[in-house]
Motif scaffolding. Structure first.
Motif, PDB file in Angstrom:
ATOM      1  N   SER A 197       0.832  -1.239   0.084  1.00 31.32           N
ATOM      2  CA  SER A 197      -0.015   0.067   0.104  1.00 31.32           C
ATOM      3  C   SER A 197       0.960   1.256   0.186  1.00 31.32           C
ATOM      4  O   SER A 197       1.988   1.388   0.410  1.00 31.32           O
ATOM      5  CB  SER A 197      -0.960   0.175   1.189  1.00 31.32           C
ATOM      6  OG  SER A 197      -0.069   0.198   2.539  1.00 31.32           O
TER       7      SER A 197
ATOM      8  N   ILE B 148     -10.318  -5.109  -1.081  1.00 31.91           N
ATOM      9  CA  ILE B 148      -9.050  -5.066  -1.678  1.00 31.91           C
ATOM     10  C   ILE B 148      -9.255  -4.600  -3.208  1.00 31.91           C
ATOM     11  O   ILE B 148      -8.362  -3.762  -3.632  1.00 31.91           O
ATOM     12  CB  ILE B 148      -8.491  -6.425  -1.806  1.00 31.91           C
ATOM     13  CG1 ILE B 148      -8.020  -6.904  -0.260  1.00 31.91           C
ATOM     14  CG2 ILE B 148      -7.177  -6.635  -2.592  1.00 31.91           C
ATOM     15  CD1 ILE B 148      -7.623  -8.628  -0.094  1.00 31.91           C
ATOM     16  N   LYS B 149     -10.110  -5.101  -3.947  1.00 33.40           N
ATOM     17  CA  LYS B 149     -10.455  -4.744  -5.164  1.00 33.40           C
ATOM     18  C   LYS B 149     -10.747  -2.790  -5.083  1.00 33.40           C
ATOM     19  O   LYS B 149     -10.297  -2.190  -5.990  1.00 33.40           O
ATOM     20  CB  LYS B 149     -11.711  -5.056  -5.678  1.00 33.40           C
ATOM     21  CG  LYS B 149     -11.860  -4.647  -7.124  1.00 33.40           C
ATOM     22  CD  LYS B 149     -13.118  -5.402  -7.797  1.00 33.40           C
ATOM     23  CE  LYS B 149     -13.556  -5.168  -9.236  1.00 33.40           C
ATOM     24  NZ  LYS B 149     -13.803  -3.583  -9.618  1.00 33.40           N
TER      25      LYS B 149
ATOM     26  N   ARG C  48      -7.612  -0.987  -4.929  1.00 29.62           N
ATOM     27  CA  ARG C  48      -6.669  -1.132  -6.172  1.00 29.62           C
ATOM     28  C   ARG C  48      -7.455  -0.042  -7.041  1.00 29.62           C
ATOM     29  O   ARG C  48      -6.608   0.658  -7.979  1.00 29.62           O
ATOM     30  CB  ARG C  48      -6.895  -2.590  -6.826  1.00 29.62           C
ATOM     31  CG  ARG C  48      -6.147  -2.417  -8.214  1.00 29.62           C
ATOM     32  CD  ARG C  48      -4.790  -2.267  -8.109  1.00 29.62           C
ATOM     33  NE  ARG C  48      -4.066  -2.087  -9.387  1.00 29.62           N
ATOM     34  CZ  ARG C  48      -3.850  -0.772 -10.051  1.00 29.62           C
ATOM     35  NH1 ARG C  48      -4.236   0.453  -9.171  1.00 29.62           N
ATOM     36  NH2 ARG C  48      -3.391  -0.560 -11.204  1.00 29.62           N
ATOM     37  N   ASP C  49      -8.692  -0.149  -6.952  1.00 26.88           N
ATOM     38  CA  ASP C  49      -9.348   1.034  -7.806  1.00 26.88           C
ATOM     39  C   ASP C  49      -9.047   2.425  -7.435  1.00 26.88           C
ATOM     40  O   ASP C  49      -8.918   3.436  -8.309  1.00 26.88           O
ATOM     41  CB  ASP C  49     -10.852   0.784  -7.947  1.00 26.88           C
ATOM     42  CG  ASP C  49     -11.410  -0.660  -8.686  1.00 26.88           C
ATOM     43  OD1 ASP C  49     -10.514  -0.888  -9.281  1.00 26.88           O
ATOM     44  OD2 ASP C  49     -12.455  -0.658  -8.394  1.00 26.88           O
TER      45      ASP C  49
ATOM     46  N   ASN D 230      -5.983   3.168  -6.441  1.00 20.09           N
ATOM     47  CA  ASN D 230      -4.506   3.253  -6.354  1.00 20.09           C
ATOM     48  C   ASN D 230      -3.826   3.337  -5.286  1.00 20.09           C
ATOM     49  O   ASN D 230      -2.817   3.735  -4.927  1.00 20.09           O
ATOM     50  CB  ASN D 230      -4.361   4.523  -7.245  1.00 20.09           C
ATOM     51  CG  ASN D 230      -4.299   4.406  -8.908  1.00 20.09           C
ATOM     52  OD1 ASN D 230      -4.572   3.275  -9.349  1.00 20.09           O
ATOM     53  ND2 ASN D 230      -5.042   5.388  -9.395  1.00 20.09           N
TER      54      ASN D 230
ATOM     55  N   ILE E 125      -3.220   0.399  -3.836  1.00 18.61           N
ATOM     56  CA  ILE E 125      -2.151  -0.687  -3.794  1.00 18.61           C
ATOM     57  C   ILE E 125      -1.820  -0.935  -5.217  1.00 18.61           C
ATOM     58  O   ILE E 125      -2.626  -0.475  -6.179  1.00 18.61           O
ATOM     59  CB  ILE E 125      -2.684  -2.083  -3.165  1.00 18.61           C
ATOM     60  CG1 ILE E 125      -4.073  -2.432  -3.822  1.00 18.61           C
ATOM     61  CG2 ILE E 125      -2.667  -1.930  -1.697  1.00 18.61           C
ATOM     62  CD1 ILE E 125      -4.772  -3.769  -3.343  1.00 18.61           C
ATOM     63  N   THR E 126      -0.775  -1.731  -5.601  1.00 20.47           N
ATOM     64  CA  THR E 126      -0.310  -2.142  -7.105  1.00 20.47           C
ATOM     65  C   THR E 126      -1.175  -3.118  -7.512  1.00 20.47           C
ATOM     66  O   THR E 126      -1.886  -4.013  -6.686  1.00 20.47           O
ATOM     67  CB  THR E 126       0.937  -2.265  -7.082  1.00 20.47           C
ATOM     68  OG1 THR E 126       1.602  -3.451  -6.370  1.00 20.47           O
ATOM     69  CG2 THR E 126       1.947  -1.028  -6.563  1.00 20.47           C
ATOM     70  N   ASP E 127      -0.955  -3.576  -9.007  1.00 19.19           N
ATOM     71  CA  ASP E 127      -1.780  -4.869  -9.428  1.00 19.19           C
ATOM     72  C   ASP E 127      -1.152  -5.994  -8.474  1.00 19.19           C
ATOM     73  O   ASP E 127      -1.881  -7.008  -8.368  1.00 19.19           O
ATOM     74  CB  ASP E 127      -1.490  -4.794 -10.925  1.00 19.19           C
ATOM     75  CG  ASP E 127      -2.488  -3.656 -11.744  1.00 19.19           C
ATOM     76  OD1 ASP E 127      -3.244  -3.397 -10.863  1.00 19.19           O
ATOM     77  OD2 ASP E 127      -2.019  -3.361 -12.919  1.00 19.19           O
TER      78      ASP E 127
ATOM     79  N   GLY F 221       0.141  -6.238  -5.844  1.00 19.55           N
ATOM     80  CA  GLY F 221      -0.352  -6.247  -4.627  1.00 19.55           C
ATOM     81  C   GLY F 221      -1.668  -6.825  -4.417  1.00 19.55           C
ATOM     82  O   GLY F 221      -1.989  -7.529  -3.415  1.00 19.55           O
ATOM     83  N   GLN F 222      -2.615  -6.557  -5.130  1.00 18.24           N
ATOM     84  CA  GLN F 222      -3.888  -7.178  -5.348  1.00 18.24           C
ATOM     85  C   GLN F 222      -3.659  -8.525  -5.332  1.00 18.24           C
ATOM     86  O   GLN F 222      -4.714  -9.366  -4.735  1.00 18.24           O
ATOM     87  CB  GLN F 222      -4.761  -6.477  -6.368  1.00 18.24           C
ATOM     88  CG  GLN F 222      -6.060  -6.973  -6.425  1.00 18.24           C
ATOM     89  CD  GLN F 222      -7.137  -6.333  -7.551  1.00 18.24           C
ATOM     90  OE1 GLN F 222      -6.607  -5.506  -8.230  1.00 18.24           O
ATOM     91  NE2 GLN F 222      -8.217  -6.621  -7.499  1.00 18.24           N
TER      92      GLN F 222
ATOM     93  N   ASP G 131      -5.255 -11.080  -2.871  1.00 19.94           N
ATOM     94  CA  ASP G 131      -6.225 -12.301  -3.256  1.00 19.94           C
ATOM     95  C   ASP G 131      -5.702 -13.578  -2.956  1.00 19.94           C
ATOM     96  O   ASP G 131      -6.590 -14.600  -2.617  1.00 19.94           O
ATOM     97  CB  ASP G 131      -6.551 -11.855  -4.748  1.00 19.94           C
ATOM     98  CG  ASP G 131      -7.478 -10.668  -4.631  1.00 19.94           C
ATOM     99  OD1 ASP G 131      -8.259 -10.347  -3.594  1.00 19.94           O
ATOM    100  OD2 ASP G 131      -7.721 -10.144  -5.782  1.00 19.94           O
TER     101      ASP G 131
END
Length: 298
Positions: free
Chosen positions: A95, A162-163, A166-167, A169, A171-173, A175-176, A180
């Motif tokens: 994060s 978590i999603k 990410r939306d 920003n 966390i990074t892709d 990181g997601q 998950d």
């Protein structure tokens, strides 16, 4: 979970007290018949000896199978402890350092704490929502009501959080994907617990083993012909009580989520998870300590 305390041995004998009392009544009733009515009848001591050997082998196998179920459940909860720490550590590592990112880490930590408590209560047949309202918002609690599987719904909400991070920003892709993956592992652990909970140990096996102990007590009382009742009665009671106690230990171990002192200490483990995750996420409010018992942890 039993602790290293002699009181746990007394608890086991207390749980099978009625079976021991029945053995006492059977032995006291048969001993006079054996000594005075069947005095001239020769009953081979080989029969109770064979039964005793058979019981020893069956009980050894029975206890081993029960402990395997208990130990599997304990390993699953050990994995839950490790995954909970990894989840918060990964959330913090992936994060951003912004205030929104820190709040996301706290939200994930509190959701994970709520899930561990809810899972333990659900496995024990208790209300899974009770007590978790201090970790999640009232809106989320309202969303949980009416759900058939509360722990599974909590994990779904965690994935949605978590999603959303990410939306935004936070966390990074990668990181997601990592978070998950940990959530998916928790889903697997929850399924393992539900499998152990839902798989019943074969009841005919328990019944035949229990009946065999009584048959052994009868044959042993008749088979001890060289002594009067004051020897054969106590001997039969003591030996049979030991067999009954070992059987009771196996019965308690085979079901590790029945809200018994022999259970996996899911509440204690959830408390340890809460302590660790709050410290990792920077949440100042310490948890209330779990009430300890003299010879077991819950």
């Amino acid at each position: 979970m039993f602790l290293k305390n002699k009181k746990s041995v007394g608890y086991i004998f207390w749980k099978c007290r009625w079976d021991i009392l029945l053995i006492v009544l059977i032995t006291v009733a048969i001993s006079p018949v054996d000594n005075y009515v069947l005095n001239d009848t020769v009953f081979p001591l080989t029969i109770p000896s064979l039964l005793g050997t058979l019981l020893s082998l069956i009980l050894a196998f029975r206890t081993g199978q029960a402990y395997d179920r208990w130990w599997e459940a304990r390993k699953v909860w050990g994995s839950i402890v490790n995954n909970s720490r990894s989840l918060v550590r990964s959330a913090e590592g992936f994060s951003t350092g912004s205030e929104e990112g820190k709040q996301f880490v706290k939200d994930i930590a509190l959701q994970q704490i709520a899930w561990t408590y809810a899972l333990g209560q659900s496995l024990r047949g208790k209300n899974p929502i009770e007590g978790i309202d201090s970790y999640i918002s009232a809106t989320e609690v309202a969303r949980l009501k009416g759900k058939a599987n509360i722990p599974n719904a909590l994990l779904q909400h965690q994935s949605q959080r978590i999603k959303a991070a990410r939306d935004q920003n936070l966390i990074t892709d990668f990181g997601q994907l990592r978070l998950d993956e940990i959530v998916r592992t928790n889903v697997d652990n929850m399924g393992m617990c539900e499998r152990i909970k839902g798989t019943v140990f074969p009841s005919p096996y328990n019944l035949f083993l229990h009946i065999t102990i009584y048959v052994f007590a009868v044959t042993l009382t008749i088979g001890i012909t060289d002594f009067e009742g004051y020897i054969e009665i106590p001997s039969t009671i003591v030996i049979s009580a030991i067999f009954l106690a070992i059987e009771r230990v196996a019965v308690l171990l085979q079901d590790p989520f029945e809200n018994n002192p022999s259970d996996i200490p899911v509440t204690t483990l959830a408390y340890k998870i809460e302590v660790d995750l709050k410290q990792m996420a920077g949440i100042d409010k310490p948890p209330q300590p779990v009430q300890a018992n003299k010879f077991f942890q819950m």
